[in-house]
Write a protein that holds these residues in place. Structure first.
Motif, mmCIF file in Angstrom:
data_model
loop_
_atom_site.group_PDB
_atom_site.id
_atom_site.type_symbol
_atom_site.label_atom_id
_atom_site.label_comp_id
_atom_site.label_asym_id
_atom_site.label_seq_id
_atom_site.Cartn_x
_atom_site.Cartn_y
_atom_site.Cartn_z
ATOM 1 N N GLY A 15 6.171 8.715 14.059
ATOM 2 C CA GLY A 15 5.431 9.903 14.477
ATOM 3 C C GLY A 15 4.971 10.785 13.339
ATOM 4 O O GLY A 15 4.653 11.959 13.555
ATOM 5 N N VAL A 16 4.914 10.252 12.128
ATOM 6 C CA VAL A 16 4.434 11.028 10.988
ATOM 7 C C VAL A 16 2.917 11.174 11.105
ATOM 8 O O VAL A 16 2.192 10.188 11.067
ATOM 9 C CB VAL A 16 4.802 10.337 9.655
ATOM 10 N N ALA A 57 7.704 20.310 8.678
ATOM 11 C CA ALA A 57 8.943 19.912 9.342
ATOM 12 C C ALA A 57 9.539 21.055 10.155
ATOM 13 O O ALA A 57 9.998 20.875 11.283
ATOM 14 C CB ALA A 57 9.947 19.407 8.304
ATOM 15 N N SER A 60 7.414 21.767 13.407
ATOM 16 C CA SER A 60 7.226 20.660 14.346
ATOM 17 C C SER A 60 8.535 20.015 14.785
ATOM 18 O O SER A 60 8.552 19.251 15.753
ATOM 19 C CB SER A 60 6.343 19.579 13.710
ATOM 20 N N ASN A 61 9.640 20.302 14.063
ATOM 21 C CA ASN A 61 10.919 19.620 14.286
ATOM 22 C C ASN A 61 10.816 18.112 14.060
ATOM 23 O O ASN A 61 11.643 17.346 14.554
ATOM 24 C CB ASN A 61 11.478 19.915 15.681
ATOM 25 N N ARG A 62 9.788 17.694 13.303
ATOM 26 C CA ARG A 62 9.670 16.296 12.891
ATOM 27 C C ARG A 62 9.983 16.187 11.403
ATOM 28 O O ARG A 62 9.937 17.179 10.677
ATOM 29 C CB ARG A 62 8.254 15.767 13.176
ATOM 30 N N ALA A 144 17.383 13.968 9.596
ATOM 31 C CA ALA A 144 17.329 14.727 10.846
ATOM 32 C C ALA A 144 18.686 14.954 11.487
ATOM 33 O O ALA A 144 18.832 15.845 12.323
ATOM 34 C CB ALA A 144 16.410 14.008 11.839
ATOM 35 N N GLY A 179 12.263 9.908 13.876
ATOM 36 C CA GLY A 179 11.238 10.710 13.229
ATOM 37 C C GLY A 179 11.308 12.196 13.519
ATOM 38 O O GLY A 179 10.535 12.967 12.944
ATOM 39 N N SER A 180 12.208 12.621 14.389
ATOM 40 C CA SER A 180 12.307 14.040 14.723
ATOM 41 C C SER A 180 13.765 14.435 14.880
ATOM 42 O O SER A 180 14.660 13.581 14.891
ATOM 43 C CB SER A 180 11.537 14.335 16.020
ATOM 44 N N GLY A 430 1.393 20.763 11.075
ATOM 45 C CA GLY A 430 2.420 20.365 12.028
ATOM 46 C C GLY A 430 2.230 20.960 13.404
ATOM 47 O O GLY A 430 2.763 20.431 14.384
#
Length: 557
Positions: A15-16, A57, A60-62, A144, A179-180, A430
């Motif tokens: 999900g980048v 980051a 977006s919490n990714r 994460a 990814g998150s 993001g």
């Protein structure tokens, strides 16, 4: 497939949406990313790339991704400091010298492990393409999980080219969930919740001190439910700001070294403090004096290593802050004395706000920073994101700028001056649907003003507000004090510079620049700039001498 394609497809699976980099790193991989729809943002320095990934980051919490070739690794490592301190999930990739060139005085050879170790949760060497499936997944997993933070992968080849050319025989892509930030976190058991509720029930003046960990866990509604249901006031670290609206009657404000006077005073009066997703370091505790040592503590944190680290008399709740706070709210019954305490808190905060009101609407020139903060607060949309730099930008925005809407976010530098502008660009990437406003001093903006070109090139619609007082305002009184009793001297050489017209400078970069000297112009200019959804810089001329609110300190002894 080859390593270049595997890295690109892995990022896509994870999900980048954006990678932030300095040339020359993973060039064939960047080509593959384009084919997969991943945006490649070339920055003008490695630190800027790291800050952009950090802002991306946090909002977006990714997991954010930043990259640099071997010779830029030291700069990239330095840029990870803020993400490490704030606990933002990042993966940093660098190239390194191939084995036969190491330890032979090769061009650009520096030991990267030593550089990245203090800035990351882990630094891992990737020697062969066949290592990519497990090490890439592990880097995202570690970034994460638990207390999030940066992870470093050092890739074989000056720009990672040896790995790119290598073959991945079994190209199993990473689990997209890596990814998150995790959606499912460890749950605090009922017995632990019961123990916390029992200790809370014994308090007469409880207070919540909420940090970034609660924001990351999405515990806004749960914290508000606990606060309102039990009538418990809420203070925050800077990272926890916006856990509830700052104008809420139960909101004390920030606590610690970047606090308005009521914040520290009221938390110091509390007889029990509940830390929620807050590591209770020296900044939010005013050097471990607020609350005072010996105060009863409940600490809710996803990272068990943090519980009781700085306050020994702690009832620990190890688990997801969102779940733990919800369970605690269901296990506690408000006491009558808590209502009296909440009323006292509201009176103290209200009196201080009334005292500050004339400064917030002052028509003086140069523009008062209190008026600037008020106008930014009034103009920021209900889903807006405010990104603030460190130093005085952090203090001013933490004490004088209100964020009254539940959908607003506040991102702040954890100590790296100049962080805010590139971080705001990353945050806009993001969260492209949300208006982003950057609040920076002129001293901070000088660090990365070259990223105005990046903003124009990608048409990133951040509105940057410069508190332009031609110097480092925070240290002005201290510098002056060192000259007391001396004849002559030039204190201005230590912390004064400029004046610079940043609006004119922005226009040279192709970004709309507006200079504001009349406070009456501030509100209309801000609203129009935010509504335009295009790159805009607003250069606000202020005075260096007025002081931001100063934190209250407990009496000595």
């Amino acid at each position: 497939m080859n390593g270049a394609r595997f890295i690109a497809e892995s990022f896509k699976a994870l999900g980048v949406s954006h990678v932030f980099f300095m040339d020359a790193i993973l060039r064939p991989t960047l080509v593959e990313m384009e084919a997969l729809g991943i945006t490649r943002v070339l920055a003008h320095s490695e630190k800027s790339a790291a800050y952009m990934a950090d802002g991306y980051a946090r909002i977006s919490n990714r997991v954010g991704v930043c990259m640099a070739q071997s010779v830029g690794a030291a700069n990239l490592a330095a840029g990870l400091q803020d993400a490490r301190l704030h606990r933002a999930p990042l993966v940093a990739l660098t190239g390194r010298k191939e084995p036969m060139l190491r330890y032979r005085n090769a061009y650009q050879e520096v030991d990267h492990t030593a550089l990245f170790t203090p800035m990351t949760k882990a630094t891992m060497d990737v020697a062969e393409a066949r290592e990519l499936p497990h090490l890439l997944a592990q880097a995202f997993r570690m970034a994460a999980d638990g207390s999030p933070g940066p992870v470093h992968l050092d890739l074989n080849g000056l720009g990672g080219e040896i790995l790119e050319k290598g073959e991945v025989a079994r190209p199993v892509l990473p689990d997209p969930a890596l990814g998150s930030l995790p959606r499912h976190r460890p749950v605090a058991p009922p017995a632990v919740i019961a123990a916390a509720a029992e200790r809370l029930a014994q308090a007469e003046r409880p207070v919540l001190v909420v940090g970034a960990g609660a924001i990351q866990a999405g515990a806004q509604a749960e914290v508000l439910r606990l606060a309102e249901g039990a009538r418990i006031p809420v203070a925050t670290s800077l990272g926890g700001r916006t856990i509830i609206p700052t104008t809420h009657p139960l909101h004390i404000g920030t606590v610690g070294t970047y606090s308005a006077p009521p914040g520290n005073r009221l938390v110091h009066e509390a007889d029990l403090v509940i830390f929620i997703g807050c590591h209770a370091g020296d900044q939010p505790t005013n050097a471990y004096t607020v609350p005072a040592q010996g105060t009863a503590i409940i600490q809710i944190d996803l990272d068990g290593q943090e519980i009781g680290r700085n306050y020994p008399d702690t009832t620990g709740v190890w688990g997801c802050p969102k779940q733990a706070v919800a369970d605690l709210a269901g296990a506690v019954t408000s006491r009558d004395c808590w209502g009296d305490w909440a009323a006292h808190v509201g009176q103290v905060v209200g009196d201080w706000r009334a005292e500050m009101a004339p400064l917030r609407c002052a028509d003086a020139t140069p523009v008062t920073v209190e008026r600037l903060c008020q106008e930014v607060s009034d103009a920021l949309p209900e889903n807006g994101v405010l990104v603030a730099d460190t130093g005085y930008s952090g203090i001013w925005t933490a004490t004088m700028l209100e964020l009254p809407h539940p959908g607003q976010s506040y991102l702040r530098a954890a100590g790296s001056l100049g962080w805010a502008f590139p971080a705001a660009l990353g945050a806009q990437c993001g969260a492209p649907e949300r208006p982003v406003v950057c609040f920076s001093g002129d001293g901070a903006f000088y660090y990365h003003l070259s990223e105005l070109e990046t903003q124009r090139r990608w048409n990133i619609p951040v509105v940057t507000v410069i508190n332009n007082n031609s110097g480092f305002g925070q240290g002005t009184p201290k510098v002056a004090s060192f000259y007391e009793g001396r004849e002559g001297g030039s204190p201005e050489e230590i912390n004064r510079f400029g004046p610079t017209d940043f609006a004119a400078l922005a226009r040279e970069f192709g970004v709309e620049g507006i200079r504001v000297e009349d406070p009456a112009d501030l509100g209309p200019v801000l609203r129009q700039a935010i509504a335009a959804r295009k790159p805009v810089l607003i250069d606000v001329v202020t005075d260096i001498h007025p002081r931001a609110p100063e934190a209250w300190n407990p009496p000595m002894g």
